[in-house]
Scaffold this motif. Structure first.
Motif, PDB file in Angstrom:
ATOM      1  N   UNK A 609       0.838  -1.206   0.000  1.00  0.00           N
ATOM      2  CA  UNK A 609       0.000   0.000   0.000  1.00  0.00           C
ATOM      3  C   UNK A 609       0.871   1.254   0.000  1.00  0.00           C
ATOM      4  N   UNK A 610       1.879   1.268   0.884  1.00  0.00           N
ATOM      5  CA  UNK A 610       2.767   2.432   0.954  1.00  0.00           C
ATOM      6  C   UNK A 610       3.618   2.559  -0.300  1.00  0.00           C
ATOM      7  N   UNK A 611       4.053   1.425  -0.871  1.00  0.00           N
ATOM      8  CA  UNK A 611       4.831   1.462  -2.112  1.00  0.00           C
ATOM      9  C   UNK A 611       4.010   2.074  -3.244  1.00  0.00           C
ATOM     10  N   UNK A 612       2.756   1.741  -3.268  1.00  0.00           N
ATOM     11  CA  UNK A 612       1.863   2.287  -4.300  1.00  0.00           C
ATOM     12  C   UNK A 612       1.743   3.811  -4.163  1.00  0.00           C
ATOM     13  N   UNK A 613       1.665   4.275  -2.905  1.00  0.00           N
ATOM     14  CA  UNK A 613       1.582   5.723  -2.673  1.00  0.00           C
ATOM     15  C   UNK A 613       2.879   6.424  -3.058  1.00  0.00           C
ATOM     16  N   UNK A 614       4.015   5.763  -2.818  1.00  0.00           N
ATOM     17  CA  UNK A 614       5.310   6.357  -3.154  1.00  0.00           C
ATOM     18  C   UNK A 614       5.506   6.521  -4.652  1.00  0.00           C
ATOM     19  N   UNK A 615       4.783   5.743  -5.434  1.00  0.00           N
ATOM     20  CA  UNK A 615       4.871   5.852  -6.897  1.00  0.00           C
ATOM     21  C   UNK A 615       3.852   6.837  -7.465  1.00  0.00           C
ATOM     22  N   UNK A 616       3.153   7.529  -6.567  1.00  0.00           N
ATOM     23  CA  UNK A 616       2.138   8.494  -6.997  1.00  0.00           C
ATOM     24  C   UNK A 616       2.793   9.787  -7.472  1.00  0.00           C
ATOM     25  N   UNK A 617       2.058  10.560  -8.262  1.00  0.00           N
ATOM     26  CA  UNK A 617       2.505  11.887  -8.689  1.00  0.00           C
ATOM     27  C   UNK A 617       2.082  12.962  -7.690  1.00  0.00           C
ATOM     28  N   UNK A 619       2.339  14.842  -4.442  1.00  0.00           N
ATOM     29  CA  UNK A 619       3.406  15.074  -3.469  1.00  0.00           C
ATOM     30  C   UNK A 619       2.930  14.918  -2.023  1.00  0.00           C
ATOM     31  N   UNK A 620       1.674  15.242  -1.754  1.00  0.00           N
ATOM     32  CA  UNK A 620       1.156  15.080  -0.392  1.00  0.00           C
ATOM     33  C   UNK A 620       1.144  13.607  -0.007  1.00  0.00           C
ATOM     34  N   UNK A 621       0.662  12.766  -0.928  1.00  0.00           N
ATOM     35  CA  UNK A 621       0.646  11.324  -0.671  1.00  0.00           C
ATOM     36  C   UNK A 621       2.067  10.792  -0.510  1.00  0.00           C
ATOM     37  N   UNK A 622       2.969  11.210  -1.384  1.00  0.00           N
ATOM     38  CA  UNK A 622       4.354  10.712  -1.360  1.00  0.00           C
ATOM     39  C   UNK A 622       5.045  11.108  -0.058  1.00  0.00           C
ATOM     40  N   UNK A 623       4.924  12.382   0.335  1.00  0.00           N
ATOM     41  CA  UNK A 623       5.600  12.867   1.539  1.00  0.00           C
ATOM     42  C   UNK A 623       5.154  12.143   2.794  1.00  0.00           C
ATOM     43  N   UNK A 662       9.316  20.649   0.126  1.00  0.00           N
ATOM     44  CA  UNK A 662      10.592  20.164   0.650  1.00  0.00           C
ATOM     45  C   UNK A 662      10.405  18.973   1.578  1.00  0.00           C
ATOM     46  N   UNK A 663       9.197  18.834   2.165  1.00  0.00           N
ATOM     47  CA  UNK A 663       8.933  17.710   3.057  1.00  0.00           C
ATOM     48  C   UNK A 663       9.067  16.380   2.327  1.00  0.00           C
ATOM     49  N   UNK A 664       8.801  16.361   1.027  1.00  0.00           N
ATOM     50  CA  UNK A 664       8.943  15.123   0.245  1.00  0.00           C
ATOM     51  C   UNK A 664      10.397  14.686   0.250  1.00  0.00           C
ATOM     52  N   UNK A 665      11.303  15.581  -0.052  1.00  0.00           N
ATOM     53  CA  UNK A 665      12.731  15.259  -0.055  1.00  0.00           C
ATOM     54  C   UNK A 665      13.213  14.862   1.336  1.00  0.00           C
ATOM     55  N   UNK A 666      12.786  15.633   2.335  1.00  0.00           N
ATOM     56  CA  UNK A 666      13.228  15.364   3.701  1.00  0.00           C
ATOM     57  C   UNK A 666      12.754  14.003   4.190  1.00  0.00           C
ATOM     58  N   UNK A 667      11.453  13.725   4.037  1.00  0.00           N
ATOM     59  CA  UNK A 667      10.909  12.456   4.528  1.00  0.00           C
ATOM     60  C   UNK A 667      11.473  11.259   3.772  1.00  0.00           C
ATOM     61  N   UNK A 668      11.674  11.424   2.452  1.00  0.00           N
ATOM     62  CA  UNK A 668      12.256  10.331   1.660  1.00  0.00           C
ATOM     63  C   UNK A 668      13.695  10.077   2.088  1.00  0.00           C
ATOM     64  N   UNK A 669      14.442  11.151   2.352  1.00  0.00           N
ATOM     65  CA  UNK A 669      15.832  11.006   2.801  1.00  0.00           C
ATOM     66  C   UNK A 669      15.925  10.314   4.150  1.00  0.00           C
ATOM     67  N   UNK A 670      15.021  10.693   5.066  1.00  0.00           N
ATOM     68  CA  UNK A 670      15.008  10.067   6.393  1.00  0.00           C
ATOM     69  C   UNK A 670      14.661   8.586   6.286  1.00  0.00           C
TER      70      UNK A 670
END
Length: 704
Positions: A609-617, A619-623, A662-670
């Protein structure tokens, strides 16, 4: 040598002519010419100082001539020129000092003039502004202020002259064009007035709203003048209805008659108001003053409800105003601006007599059909009393409540209404709280739903919702209202849907709410998650996503109620909006509770489920998905189920990408860091993808 002397003489005479012209320019009455002369003088002085410096540094050696003859005439011309320029420089400095003194005096006169203007003493204001201009002729604000004072005195020609002078001082002075436009309008120079306002638009497009109002005013007055000319011609021609209108108004102007005398005449007059001609004659023959200033009629307004005859008079007058103002903006303007009308109409709207309330509402609905009519209502009527009167219609169960909410909706869309509401909200909040105390079973449900939707839209403004959220009475009313609606969700579905929208906005200020209130709201929203209605489910999830961060206790209680399971279900079957709220709720829960992380892993073992959200366009869902995944990586062995996926590549793409949030980059990096810490194989994969270089570049980009 004689030739050199002649050249020096001509040069000196030329300098004298130029200097004379400069002095004349500085003494000119025209501030533009004066300013230009001062500028040229300063420029000339600088050039003279430069030439003098060069002459002082220049040494000439002539070895072929011993004791050469002197040239006294040349020296005398040179000395005379230099002395003249020194005198001119001294004069310029004295003038600069004098100008500073004059500026201080003119500023003081301006302040005195402004004070007199505010008191309504326009003649004194003119004197003060004139005194200031006597000392400083190029001070544009004195011209524009005096022009405004002249207009208050009805002296439009002098106002135009002052506006011209202000534009000579500054050709881009929008205030001068504004006053000039008003003066031309007063003089019925409609074309010239329009040109002034159009010029303002050319200078500053940000003034479009104000200019639009002014242009509408020109159209209104020009139309009214044509109507009055036509009506006068028809009256002079002996048209029956025109003559009757005039005669009826003369009859109604008789003082101290019994109420029914006026009621009968007004009803006949109302029947005559079928065309623009009769409406115009009513206006030109002082109909609004004859009716509005009549002592008997005014007494009927204040005592209606005690006597049937007085009620009849009130209803008759309101119907007359409707007939007179129908499609006639000039008449609407005169009605709205009539003394005491600002409080009278809201008072009649809240009358105890139903017929008076209905006719008052009909009049306001008629005016609110146009932008200019809505503007008149908002500019001239007491907003607090008007709002309270409209809200009181919710106690009716018929169409009167719908009509009142329709009017409130039209007004609430206007920016002026929103601004005025914010300013008067402390006084209005009790009435808004009263709406939430109404029993939805005994009122018009569609009107109540519409009213709460209006409250929700108004709470979208931060200042408004801050006051709502900080009002204890309003908060308690929200809880009570929610409980009433839950008693029959099928019956009150539309009301609850609108109410949840209001709650979502209020919860944006969750830190200002008590833990007890947040807990109570959370419980009710959790129970709503059992609803079969998609709209209710989505908004209930939205409230939860905004109120959970307010308290750890609220989060713990939500976890015990099974919020994780319900949010996972949303992510699998819900739409985009529901998914926004669901993944944000999961991110909040997993961020603060180990139990929530374990529950997510149990329900989504492979993180599909989370992987599917990470492949979304989106940004709110991805972050939020990245944040949730990173939180889950703190559970031992949780990362192993991701070994056969491209999770490193996906997270690296987001962490090193150029997302707007920027939260997308930060959360993905963490999340990437926690993943590599949990299992070295992910770190090796990161190295193969040159991840460190990409992340380093991304961090540098973010810092830049």
């Amino acid at each position: 040598m004689a030739e050199d002397q002649e050249q020096d003489l001509q040069k000196f005479l030329k300098n004298v002519d130029e200097i004379t012209n400069l002095i004349q320019g500085m003494n000119s009455d025209d501030p533009v010419v004066q300013e230009k002369a001062i500028h040229e003088t300063e420029k000339r002085l600088l050039l003279t100082e430069k030439d003098q410096d060069e002459d002082e540094c220049r040494t000439t050696l002539n070895k072929t001539t011993i004791s050469p003859p002197q040239a006294p005439t040349k020296v005398s011309f040179s000395l005379l020129s230099e002395a003249f320029l020194v005198s001119l420089e001294k004069d310029a400095k004295e003038r600069a000092k004098k100008r500073r003194e004059n500026k201080a005096f003119a500023d003081a006169q301006k302040e005195k003039g402004n004070a007199a203007f505010l008191k309504g003493d326009y003649e004194t204001a003119v004197l003060y502004y004139s005194e200031g201009l006597r000392k400083l002729k190029d001070m544009k604000v004195l011209y524009t202020n005096r022009a405004q004072a002249y207009m208050k005195l009805g002296d439009y020609q002098n106002a135009l002259v002052d506006c011209d002078w202000a534009l000579k001082c500054d050709e881009k002075c929008t205030k001068a064009y504004f006053h000039m436009g008003k003066a031309h309008l007063a003089l019925k120079n409609y074309g010239a007035s329009r040109q002034c306002y159009q010029k303002i638009l050319e200078l500053d497009s940000k003034l479009q709203t104000q200019v639009k109002e002014c242009l509408n005013q020109i159209d209104l007055q020009e139309t009214a003048e044509l109507q009055e000319k036509e009506a006068s011609e028809l009256l002079n021609s002996g048209k029956n209805t025109a003559v009757t209108t005039k005669n009826l108004l003369e009859t109604l102007s008789k003082p101290d008659q019994i109420p029914l005398f006026y009621a009968g005449g007004i009803e006949i007059l109302t029947g005559m108001m079928t065309e623009c001609t009769e409406q115009t004659l009513f206006r030109t023959h002082n109909g609004f003053s004859i009716i509005g200033d009549n002592k008997v009629i005014r007494r009927c307004f204040s005592t209606a409800g005690k006597d049937t005859a007085e009620e009849t008079v009130c209803v008759s007058v309101l119907r007359l105003w409707q007939a007179v103002c129908s499609g006639n903006e000039k008449n609407q303007l005169l009605l709205a601006t009539h003394p005491s009308m600002g409080t009278l109409l809201p008072s009649l709207l809240g009358s105890r007599v139903v017929a008076i309330r209905e006719e008052s509402l009909a009049l306001l609905l008629q005016m609110a059909q146009t932008e200019s009519g809505r503007s008149l209502i908002l500019h001239h009527l007491d907003l607090t009393r008007l709002l309270e009167a409209l809200l009181s219609f919710l106690h009716f169960s018929d169409k009167k409540a719908n009509n009142a909410m329709r009017l409130l909706t039209d007004l609430a869309l206007e920016k002026r209404f929103q601004v005025q509401l914010q300013a008067s909200l402390p006084g209005v909040l009790p009435a808004l709280s009263g709406v939430l105390k109404i029993d939805p079973k005994v009122t018009n449900r569609s009107a109540l739903s519409q009213c709460i939707a209006i409250m929700g839209n108004l709470s979208a403004e931060a200042a408004t919702r801050r006051q709502m959220a900080g009002c204890e009475e309003f908060g308690d009313a929200c809880l009570g209202f929610m409980a009433k609606c839950e008693e029959d969700m099928d019956l009150f579905r539309e009301i609850m849907y609108a109410f949840l929208g209001l709650l979502m906005n209020l919860c944006l200020h969750s830190p200002s709410m008590s833990e007890a209130w947040a807990t109570a709201v959370s419980r009710r929203c959790l129970s709503l998650l059992n609803s079969q209605d998609g709209g209710i489910l989505t908004r209930a999830a939205g409230v939860l996503s905004r109120i959970l961060p307010s308290s750890q206790k609220v989060v713990q209680e939500a976890l015990r109620a099974g919020v994780v399971k319900k949010m996972m279900k949303f992510l699998k079957t819900g739409g985009q909006t529901a998914s926004h709220y669901a993944v944000k709720t999961l991110a909040i829960c997993t961020n603060s509770c180990h139990e929530a992380r374990e529950e997510v892993i149990r329900l989504d073992k492979k993180f599909s489920v989370l992987m599917n959200l990470l492949n979304s366009e989106d940004e709110i869902l991805v972050g939020n998905a990245a944040l949730c995944l990173g939180n889950c990586m703190e559970v031992p062995n949780a990362s192993s189920s991701l070994l056969k996926t491209d999770i490193v590549k996906v997270l690296l793409k987001h962490a090193g990408g150029d997302a707007q949030r920027s939260a997308v980059q930060l959360n993905a990096g963490i999340a990437l860091g926690k993943l590599c810490t949990a299992d070295p194989r992910f770190a090796a994969r990161l190295g193969e993808l040159h991840g460190l270089e990409i992340l380093s570049s991304a961090v540098k980009h973010v810092k830049d």
